[in-house]
Structures are given as C-alpha cells and as structure tokens.
Scaffold this active site. Structure first.
Site, PDB file in Angstrom:
ATOM      1  N   THR A 100       0.855  -1.191   0.000  1.00  0.00           N
ATOM      2  CA  THR A 100       0.000   0.000   0.000  1.00  0.00           C
ATOM      3  C   THR A 100       0.886   1.234   0.000  1.00  0.00           C
ATOM      4  O   THR A 100       1.880   1.295   0.733  1.00  0.00           O
ATOM      5  CB  THR A 100      -0.925   0.011   1.238  1.00  0.00           C
ATOM      6  OG1 THR A 100      -1.815  -1.100   1.146  1.00  0.00           O
ATOM      7  CG2 THR A 100      -1.755   1.284   1.315  1.00  0.00           C
ATOM      8  N   PHE A 114       1.387   5.048   0.859  1.00  0.00           N
ATOM      9  CA  PHE A 114       0.876   6.106   1.741  1.00  0.00           C
ATOM     10  C   PHE A 114       1.455   7.445   1.308  1.00  0.00           C
ATOM     11  O   PHE A 114       2.614   7.523   0.915  1.00  0.00           O
ATOM     12  CB  PHE A 114       1.309   5.854   3.193  1.00  0.00           C
ATOM     13  CG  PHE A 114       0.574   4.734   3.872  1.00  0.00           C
ATOM     14  CD1 PHE A 114       0.913   3.406   3.607  1.00  0.00           C
ATOM     15  CD2 PHE A 114      -0.441   4.993   4.775  1.00  0.00           C
ATOM     16  CE1 PHE A 114       0.240   2.359   4.241  1.00  0.00           C
ATOM     17  CE2 PHE A 114      -1.113   3.962   5.422  1.00  0.00           C
ATOM     18  CZ  PHE A 114      -0.777   2.642   5.146  1.00  0.00           C
TER      19      PHE A 114
END
Ligand code: PEP
Ligand code: MN
Length: 638
Positions: free
Chosen positions: A192, A194
């Site tokens: 992921t 960020f």
C-alpha cells in the site's frame, strides 16, 4: 547567519523546533499506517478515524499525517481519499511531502489454539478485506468490517468466539493471537502506498498530487494516458463531487488537458496553473517557518508608486539606462521608454564595477539629472544604493531603492534600506540560492519595509555564452513561497542585446510580475554595460510584444505598430488552427469516427462567447468562419 535563517531542516537549525516529528495515522498501534508513519523517523500517533487525523493536523497537534492512497490489489483507498478530499475542500491547506510504500502481508489470526476449520468470520478494515475477498470466499469465511486491522486483532483477543482478525503479524502478536495463515492477500507482493501530508505553511510540496472535482466521470477518462498520472477513482457525494485522485501529474498539465469545463483541479502538490499571474487566494506556502515576513501566508503584495504598480496581477516594466551619464542622455532615454509604456525609469548613479578604474557613476549630481527626467516623463525612479551612508540622501529623490546583486547579502545595507521608507528592488545575488534571496528580503522586511520586490537577474553558471544564466526555474520555485512581486532582469542575465528580447518574453510568459530592462540610445558609447542595452526602437518592439496596457498613453505610431503585430499573431494562429483541424479530421477517419461533432462546435462557440462577452455577433461570425474553413480542411461536404 543567513544559512541558519534559510535552512529548511528543522532538526539541524531551528533551535525551538520540536525534537520529534509527530506523525498521525488512522488505526491502532500495529496497523500498516503505523509503519508508514514511522518511515522517516517520525513518532507515530494513532487516531480512530481519518477525520480525526486531519483535525489534529489542522490544529498542529501532529506535524504530519500519513494517508493510504492506493493498494496494489484494490487500487484507490476510498476510505482515506474521501475524507481527505472533503477536508481540503473545507479549507485545509495541505501539501504532499512524500510517499511511502508499505509491504502488506495480511495475516489471518485467531486466539491461540483456534483450529482454522472453526474460523467462520474474519474481522478487518474494509480496505484490507477487499484485498482478500477471493481467498476468504474460497475458505468460506465471511468478512466483518471494523475500523482497523490492528483494532480487529484487539477485538478478537477480547472476544470469546472463534472469529479471526486480518492484520499484520506484528499486530497479531501484540494482541497475543496465533497466525493461522501468513498472508491471505488475493495476490502476492501486496503493498500500500501512503502519502505524507503536512500543512502548507509548514512545508514545501514534493509529490504531485491533485484531485479532480467534477460531476462528470466521462470528463476525466483518458487523463491517465494524457498525463502519465495514476488515477484513483472515487464515488463522491453530492456535496463533494470528487471523482478522482491523481498522483504524478502536474496540476498545470491536468488543468490544460481536463476536457470538460466542470472539472476543477485541486492540487496538493503544486500551485495551480497560472497561479503566477493571479494574486494567491489565501497566500501560498512559505518555504521556511523562520522567514515570517517574506514567506507569510497572505495575499500578494502590491507595490505601487504612481503609475508603477506591481504584484497581485499588476505588471511592471522598468526601463532606462544602466547608468545616468548626463542630464541630456537620461532625459532622452526617459522620453523614449515612457513613450513605449514603461512604468518606471531606471538609472544608476552609483555603479558597482568589477574594475575599480571603470566608470563608477556620477553620484548625487546624476541623481538630480535622473530626478529631472523622472519629473518630465512622470515615471518613478528606480536606482541602486551601494552603501549605508548613501541610503538617506538617495531616498530623498528616488522612489525605489535597488539593492544590486553584489550587495544582496550586505546585511547592514539591507537593514538600512529597510528603514528608509522606500520600496526596495532586491536583485538576486549571482551566487545566491533562492532561500538566501528570501532571507535577504526578510532582512529588509524585518527592518520595517514591507514593499520588497524580488528580481531574478541571472546566476553565474559554467555557460560562457551569456553573462549570467537567467534562472527562471528559481524564480518560479520562489513563486509559491512568497507573496512578494517577482521581477526579471533579462539585460544583466544576457549581457548581450541580441538575447534580451527572447529572455524578456520567456520571463513574461512564465509569469514574472515585471521586467527591468536597460535601454540606451547610443549603446556603443554607453559608459557601462554597452553590449546589453536595447536601442529604443527595439525596446518599443519588446514592449509591444509583451502587450503592455494599451491605456498607457502610447503615441499613435506605437499603437498602430502594436495592432499590426496583433494582426500578424492572429493570422498565424488561424493558420495553426486550420492545420490542427486537418490532423484531427485525418485521425478521426483513421479510427473510423465521424469527423463532424456538433457538440464540439457548441464548445468552440462557448469559448468565443466567454472571450468576447460583449460582442456575441462578432463571436458568432468568427466561429462560423473558422468552422467553415476547418470543414474545408477536413474535406467535409456541407
Ligand atoms: C544594474 O541594475 O545596473 C546592476 C548593476 O544590476 P545587478 O546588480 O543585477 O548586476
Ligand atoms: Mn547595468
């Protein structure tokens, strides 16, 4: 001293800066957000919701926030992007300062001794559950939504059931759970990305990040192809019709390519396109906290002296000789530049010269000649002061005090002009960084003078073909950091007359608030900087090309020449439009699409109506003619 003021790394220089960087994330300790928050040495601070993270950032409770943008399996993380967009639209002024990619392994975890066959339900954050939809379905496990991955582990630890949590191994271990399956992600190599966010007045944006606010989804299709950006679509709500986040494209390019009129580009990465020409809405992001005057977040500073007005959309043209050589010389040149629409008269009476035996300027006597010329043509005076003891006397006659490049870090002089009650034109030193330049402006402002203009005049590089290198990149980089007007000096940058017009046009096109140009009616005999002086006729051409205010009392001959130049440009543009229309026709035919598009025609008409709101008839006639000609180019029969 200045380095201390200008340096941006709070750890190195700012004595009262917090020793630790508090970075907020959504979730419990052990969540993937915590890893992102700690990535650059930050101290992670957990929050229950993304809204709470933003609130804390807005109130300065934390220095930075991390928000998950996109996941390798499921794409945009709607749960984070929606509140982020809503926060920005509500007025939070944030910039994206970095990206961190966190490897994601979704451990299926349950209380110690739970056989995997007994697990019927798995709890986690909805974004995490989406990343393992297929695996869970295959195992017959039902997803249960909760607020966080690590939070899920806590819930399971406190629960009596045989339910499982989907979280990191670290979170599972923190809650004393057993890991039943190391990674239930639907695909290997899950991760992921960020984004790190800070308040705009505390940091400089480093990551191009924007979102498009529009009611029309189709308007934004293909933008990824056109801009090379990553698009993260969102559902949006009626009050916040945010449809898409865009990572990686610069806002100007997005704005230029966004096809529909109702697409609003909101950037967290870069100033909006043409921001340089418009007064900043609420002021813009300063580079450094410790330059409170020069980088204050406030509307654009407008410096005004009579007809001279610069900043906040007002543009200036300062022109005149390098040095004031005689009463006649300065009077003649003043008349010439005033007739061309210059808005201030320059002329040096104290000249900084490399060679001590070169002409040093006629001093105070020349100031009288300059003042007489200024009175005659009704233009304010811009002239350089080189020493503290000149400031007071020069300030009595001059309207603007110039600090030359060589004196940009003469701190006593900066303080003295700051106390003189006159606006200051601050040239950038040939070896000064943009931060040092802002630091110098801070000296003047901190001493009392708020009307400071920054002037890029070329920096010293390895390139010998020009006297200096006009650093328009540096000038533009300063734009979002300061409310002060930014000017450019193409004459000292080029050092040769043949390049002055090109550099002036480039600076103007890039949004400089004004120019300062050297003009001499007999350059060969000029006592200083003879190679770079424009003769008045060439200065007139330049002034016309830059479209100075037509109300600036230009003589008829000048106005006629100006109209001629506009007609020339118009004819060229019409020709270009026809060429492009032909290429469009060809390309549509090749892809089997209809060449005629009535919707496009209506859009073209709207463009002309907007540009010519009081002459609708003219707009209609022009559009009819253009469309007729384009059809002929595209070989379309009526
Ligand atoms: C000048 O404007 O005449 C001058 C000397 O400029 P700079 O300080 O930029 O060299
Ligand atoms: Mn000069």
């Amino acid at each position: 001293m200045l380095r201390e003021i200008a340096d941006r790394d709070p750890k190195e220089t700012d004595a009262d800066a917090p020793a630790e960087l508090k970075v907020g994330y959504q979730g419990e300790p052990g969540a993937f957000g915590e890893v992102a928050a700690a990535a650059h040495g930050g101290v992670p601070v957990p929050f229950a919701s993304f809204e709470k993270v933003l609130e804390a950032l807005g109130q300065g409770v934390i220095d930075e926030a991390v928000f998950p943008l996109e996941n390798a399996i499921v794409g945009g993380i709607t749960e984070a992007l929606e509140p982020l967009a809503a926060g920005v639209l509500r007025g939070l002024d944030l910039v994206a300062t970095g990206l961190t990619s966190v490897p994601v392994r979704l451990a299926l975890s349950a209380k110690q001794g739970t056989p995997i066959g007994d697990v019927k339900r798995a709890w986690s954050h909805p974004a995490a559950l989406r990343q393992c939809t297929q695996r869970l379905a295959a195992m017959g496990i039902e997803p249960v939504v909760c607020y966080d991955t690590a939070g899920a582990a806590k819930i399971i630890a406190a629960d009596a059931s045989t339910d499982a949590a989907i979280c990191s191994r670290h979170a599972a271990e923190m809650s004393g759970l057993d890991v039943l399956i190391e990674d239930v992600s639907d695909r290997d190599q899950n991760s992921t990305r960020f984004v790190h966010l800070r308040q705009a007045d505390h940091a400089r944006a480093r990551v191009p990040l924007a979102f498009l606010r529009t009611s029309s989804m189709t308007a934004t299709t293909r933008l990824d192809v056109l801009t090379g950006a990553t698009l993260l679509p969102l559902a949006g709500t009626p009050e916040h019709p945010v449809r898409m986040w865009v990572l990686g494209a610069d806002a100007a390019r997005l704005q230029a390519l966004a096809p529909a009129r109702d697409v609003q580009v909101v950037s967290l990465g870069q100033p909006a396109p043409h921001a340089s020409r418009l007064p900043p809405k609420e002021g813009t992001a300063p580079a450094v906290k410790s330059l409170p005057h020069a980088t204050a977040r406030k509307p654009a500073t407008v410096v005004e002296v009579g007809p001279f007005k610069v900043g906040g959309g007002h543009r200036a043209m300062i022109a005149g000789p390098c040095s004031v050589e005689s009463p006649e010389q300065v009077m003649r040149i003043a008349r010439e530049v005033a007739a061309c629409g210059a808005t201030a008269l320059r002329g040096g009476v104290f000249k900084p010269r490399t060679n001590p035996y070169a002409f040093q300027g006629h001093g105070y006597e020349a100031l009288e000649w300059l003042a007489a010329a200024s009175r005659e043509v009704k233009l304010p005076i811009v002239t350089e002061v080189m020493a503290v003891d000149q400031v007071q006397q020069v300030a009595q006659k001059a309207d603007v005090l110039q600090i030359g490049a060589r004196n940009m870090q003469n701190f006593d002089l900066l303080r003295a002009v700051g106390r003189a009650g006159r606006p200051v034109l601050l040239k950038r030193g040939a070896g000064a960084t943009t931060d040092e330049w802002l630091g110098a402006a801070e000296y003047v402002m901190a001493s009392g003078e708020s009307r400071v203009m920054l002037c890029e005049r070329g920096i010293r590089t390895f390139e010998p073909s020009t006297r200096n290198t006009l650093d328009l990149g540096g000038m533009l980089a300063v734009r979002p950091l300061t409310h002060l007007p930014l000017l450019a000096d193409p004459s000292h940058a080029a050092g040769r007359a043949d390049l002055v017009e090109g550099l002036a046009r480039a600076a103007w096109a890039s949004g400089a608030d004004g120019l300062i140009v050297e003009v001499h009616d007999d350059p060969a005999r000029a006592l200083c900087d003879s190679e770079q002086a424009l003769v008045p006729t060439r200065f007139a051409e330049l002034a016309r090309a830059l479209a100075l205010d037509p109300n600036a009392h230009l003589p008829l001959a000048q106005l006629r020449a100006w109209v001629d130049a506009i007609d020339h440009d118009l004819a060229e543009l019409v020709k270009r439009r026809l060429d492009v229309a032909r290429v469009i026709g060809d390309s549509k035919r090749q892809t089997g699409r209809a060449v005629l598009d009535p919707k496009r025609e209506a859009a073209v008409r709207r463009t002309y109506y907007e540009a010519l709101p009081t002459s609708k008839q003219l707009a209609d006639k022009l559009v009819d003619l253009l469309i007729e000609a384009a059809r002929a180019q595209q070989s379309i029969e009526e």
